[in-house]
Scaffold this active site. Structure first.
Site, PDB file in Angstrom:
ATOM      1  N   CYS A 163      44.769  39.003  42.593  1.00 40.11           N
ATOM      2  CA  CYS A 163      43.943  37.998  41.925  1.00 40.11           C
ATOM      3  C   CYS A 163      42.777  37.485  42.771  1.00 40.11           C
ATOM      4  O   CYS A 163      42.040  36.602  42.334  1.00 40.11           O
ATOM      5  CB  CYS A 163      44.825  36.861  41.458  1.00 40.11           C
ATOM      6  SG  CYS A 163      46.173  37.485  40.447  1.00 40.11           S
ATOM      7  N   HIS A 295      41.611  27.806  43.104  1.00 42.39           N
ATOM      8  CA  HIS A 295      42.255  28.927  42.421  1.00 42.39           C
ATOM      9  C   HIS A 295      43.116  28.349  41.293  1.00 42.39           C
ATOM     10  O   HIS A 295      43.056  28.822  40.177  1.00 42.39           O
ATOM     11  CB  HIS A 295      43.073  29.733  43.422  1.00 42.39           C
ATOM     12  CG  HIS A 295      43.617  31.005  42.868  1.00 42.39           C
ATOM     13  ND1 HIS A 295      42.819  31.947  42.247  1.00 42.39           N
ATOM     14  CD2 HIS A 295      44.893  31.517  42.825  1.00 42.39           C
ATOM     15  CE1 HIS A 295      43.572  32.963  41.851  1.00 42.39           C
ATOM     16  NE2 HIS A 295      44.827  32.729  42.184  1.00 42.39           N
ATOM     17  N   HIS A 330      43.869  32.939  33.353  1.00 41.31           N
ATOM     18  CA  HIS A 330      43.756  33.649  34.619  1.00 41.31           C
ATOM     19  C   HIS A 330      43.252  35.062  34.319  1.00 41.31           C
ATOM     20  O   HIS A 330      43.962  35.870  33.737  1.00 41.31           O
ATOM     21  CB  HIS A 330      45.113  33.679  35.329  1.00 41.31           C
ATOM     22  CG  HIS A 330      45.011  34.105  36.762  1.00 41.31           C
ATOM     23  ND1 HIS A 330      43.866  34.677  37.289  1.00 41.31           N
ATOM     24  CD2 HIS A 330      45.903  34.055  37.787  1.00 41.31           C
ATOM     25  CE1 HIS A 330      44.061  34.946  38.573  1.00 41.31           C
ATOM     26  NE2 HIS A 330      45.289  34.573  38.899  1.00 41.31           N
TER      27      HIS A 330
END
Lengths: 406, 356
Positions: A163, A295, A330
């Protein structure tokens, strides 16, 4: 050594098909969450952040008359990269003499098509257009196809660090400019929704069936999204003549948490190091950071580690920070570059985005994210820290700064 | 004084006996199958038994190769860990995918998913070393390892005290083999590996392996050679363009064709995909010995890491193993080696190595 400026941005995600729509959604605090309309999965009740266009519609939007064999990831990547190129005013049809690169990132590449046609692909007797997807699971597939359509020839590469992937693509691009290997480089990442990731995160029990709640005490996991975003980095020499500049990449750092394959250390050691190094590289002090685009995936583990790291670095009164994951979901490999775009928009518009779905501060922390947008007076956004973390202990921070004479 | 980039340590696990440092392809293994797998060491020598149990085969291979390389370089804590791979942890990816499809997205186990990420190896190495430093993974077919070298070279230029652990890995996979055979990646007929270049047919054989190097700016006692330059090129239209790219690369490094003592060629035995390489070999390097390796390892995205191991040992030991089927003998001393690769006719890359 050249400095690194951002001259173009492009984005497509659940909150907008281009940068303008994206920014509008951000300032109107509009989430892109919705039902699963374009991906077929038994888990269709799980909320996702889809780009509400079919593959055919994406191809049309991209202006591609023949999109056979192009995966959804490739289509998303091309649309966003094309926007960034246009925004930077790059004319790829003429030989500018400038060395241009394209560095993309993905976690799953063409998994969406691969999982759909897997059994057909395995059967050598089956024929059809699906066979064009034979090697599109390969991460480089989308990079090469987009580079070929855009006309980038000097340098291409692909990054995959879960990610944090596209943030690391941006770091490689910046290094290539600083070291004089390239004059300009389009960096970012793309991922489309697929059953593989939905099931993977579901079985890890970090997929929330409710809208995700970053940094909230009640957070229970991520929502998956899809999208692509690219930024154009250019050297000193390219940005003379008063061209529009979104900002400067003044710092970056990639560290590893070295704690667990899929979990962050509870104190956020890797995250702390990444932020610290990025700030040091820019020659700044933590007090000079205007905004942190965290994040903030809304997993129990990430937000604790990241929150602790922010608290350790900035104390109990950190700069405004928020996660934009409740806007976009996400988007995995696209998250870093998508949030780089958000960070640059924050600088350009002196805006900080409210952290959606936040109600209650985490028990372990003394700090909370900003919950409503702050724009214009009283805030001037000079320096934005953008965090991206991933499996494998990957921690990357990018630091974008307002260009003084802008 | 300009900076040099020393290969301070190397390792290779491959379908040949390459982890034993006392031999150098002295008794190459002959295969008669189109998927060839690595000869593996005793993993317990390199990996703690507890994490070892949970690791997939390619992570075990990659981790062992990483540890071997660090031992060789006498490196305890790298300033960065960089891996390059094409399909990454292909076996775990396919296992999770098949389980998901067969079980209709129900009753899955998370292990294959978490091990399927491309950076699972670089992350596992960091974890085992408790290494908080730079960590990344490149996944651009046959540019993956090359991207890693480029990345490390720039960071060493930023800080010459830094030393990087850089590796390339890939594992064979029957499903990928079957699926990509549709687009001509692999041979329809079974070939003997030592007859790969005379097969006269389309496709290659699938191989695998993991090779690591330690790269730094200082010449250690154990150093093998220097890396002088790396170049990746895609969208090459014809042999002329490839020739120009090669010559420009050499000139950019201040040398000419005649300075190359040996070419390590990434010929794969595919009549179509090898075409440009063969033309360049014949036209540009007519007088230069040309050695091959893909008959020993099979072809895979990160095979340039194996070729780097090969070039390192040749330059240090000043010996070209007969198993490389070189076109002619290489006159001593061997000072410069050019590695020139093609992968599936799409990516071309070159790395220049020099004797210390």
């Amino acid at each position: 050594m050249s400095r690194v400026y951002i001259t173009g941005i492009g984005a497509i995600s659940a909150i907008g098909n281009d940068v303008e729509e994206t920014f509008q959604s951000l300032i109107e605090e509009r989430s892109g969450i919705g039902t699963m309309d374009y991906l077929e999965s038994v888990h269709s009740a799980i909320p996702v952040f889809e780009v509400k266009l079919s593959d055919e519609e994406l191809a049309r939007m991209a202006g591609l008359s023949d999109a056979k064999g192009l995966t959804r990831t490739t289509l998303l990547a091309f649309i966003a990269a094309q926007q960034a190129v246009k925004d930077a005013g790059m004319d790829m049809s003429v030989d500018s003499g400038l060395r241009t690169g394209f560095i993309s990132a993905t976690t799953c590449g063409g998994m969406r098509e691969f999982e759909k046609y897997y059994h057909d692909l395995l059967d050598p007797d089956k024929k059809g257009d699906f066979a064009l997807f034979a090697d599109t699971l390969d991460s480089a597939d989308h990079t090469e196809k987009v580079a070929a359509i855009i006309g980038v020839k000097d340098y291409i590469s692909t990054v995959s660090t879960a990610c944090s992937s596209s943030s690391n693509a941006i770091i490689l691009g910046a290094q290539l400019i600083k070291h004089g290997h390239l004059d300009r480089v389009i960096c970012g990442g793309a991922d489309s929704l697929c059953k593989f990731t939905i099931n993977g995160f579901k079985i890890l029990m970090i997929l929330d069936s409710e809208p995700c709640r970053p940094f909230d005490q009640s957070r229970a996991g991520i929502n998956l999204g899809e999208g692509a975003a690219y930024i154009v980095l250019e050297s000193d020499a390219c940005v003379k003549d008063g061209r529009t500049i979104w900002g400067e990449l003044t710092g970056y750092s990639n560290t590893n948490d070295a704690f667990h394959q899929t979990a962050s250390s509870p104190n956020g050691d890797g995250a702390l190091l990444a932020m610290q190094h990025a700030i040091e590289m820019a020659g700044l002090s933590p007090a000079e950071i205007s905004y942190i685009n965290a994040h903030g995936t809304a997993t129990e583990n990430n937000d604790l580690a990241e929150g602790m790291a922010i608290q350790r670095l900035f104390g109990d009164e950190p700069p405004a920070f928020s996660s934009t994951k409740a806007y976009t979901g996400h988007t995995l490999a696209a998250a870093g570059s998508l949030e780089a775009v958000f960070s640059l928009l924050a600088i350009a518009n002196d805006t900080v985005y409210g952290n959606l779905n936040f109600k209650k501060q985490m028990d372990e922390l003394n700090i909370s994210p900003v919950i409503i947008n702050i724009d214009g007076d009283p805030i001037v956004v000079h320096h934005v820290l953008s965090n991206s973390f991933g499996f494998g202990g990957s921690n990357t921070s990018l630091l974008f700064s307002k260009v003084k004479d802008q | 004084m300009s900076l040099k980039y020393y290969i301070q340590g190397v390792s290779a696990i491959s379908p040949q006996q390459t982890f034993d440092r006392t031999v150098f392809l002295d008794e190459p293994v002959h295969y008669e199958e189109n998927i060839i797998k690595s000869i593996t060491p005793d993993f317990k020598l390199y990996i703690h038994p507890v994490p070892l149990r949970r690791m997939s085969r390619i992570i075990r291979i990659g981790m062992s190769a990483a540890k071997m390389c660090m031992q060789d370089a006498d490196l305890a804590m790298p300033d960065g860990i960089i891996t390059g791979t094409g399909y990454g942890c292909a076996d775990d990816t396919i296992k999770f995918l098949e389980e998901m499809l067969v079980n209709k997205e129900q009753h899955l186990t998370p292990t294959h998913f978490t091990q399927s990420t491309y950076n699972a190896l670089s992350g596992s190495i960091a974890l085992s070393l408790k290494c908080n430093n730079y960590n990344t993974t490149y996944v651009h077919r046959a540019f993956s390892f090359e991207s890693g070298i480029m990345d490390a070279m720039m960071q060493i230029a930023d800080d010459s005290a830094k030393r990087f652990l850089i590796g390339g890995f890939d594992e064979t996979d029957i499903h990928h083999y079957t699926i990509t055979s549709r687009v001509g990646y692999y041979k329809k007929e079974v070939v003997k590996n030592f007859e790969l270049y005379s097969s006269g047919t389309v496709g290659t054989i699938q191989g695998e392996g993991a090779s690591f190097i330690t790269l730094g700016a200082s010449q250690t006692e154990n150093s093998y050679c220097t890396i002088d330059g790396v170049k990746t090129a895609f969208g090459i239209k014809d042999a002329e363009e490839l020739k120009q790219t090669v010559v420009k690369f050499l000139h950019g490094n201040g040398i000419s064709i005649a300075d190359i003592d040996l070419v390590i060629s990434g010929r794969s035995g595919c009549v179509v995909n090898d075409r440009l390489l063969i033309e360049v070999n014949t036209d540009v390097f007519a007088d230069t010995p040309i050695a091959y390796y893909k008959h020993l390892t099979g072809d895979y995205s990160a095979s340039s890491a194996f070729a780097t191991w090969l070039a390192s040992r040749i330059l240090k030991e000043q010996k070209v193993p007969g198993a490389l089927l070189a076109s002619k003998d290489t006159a001593a001393p061997i000072k410069k080696i050019l590695y020139l690769n093609q992968y599936m006719g799409g990516e071309y890359s070159m790395i220049l190595f020099s004797k210390i």
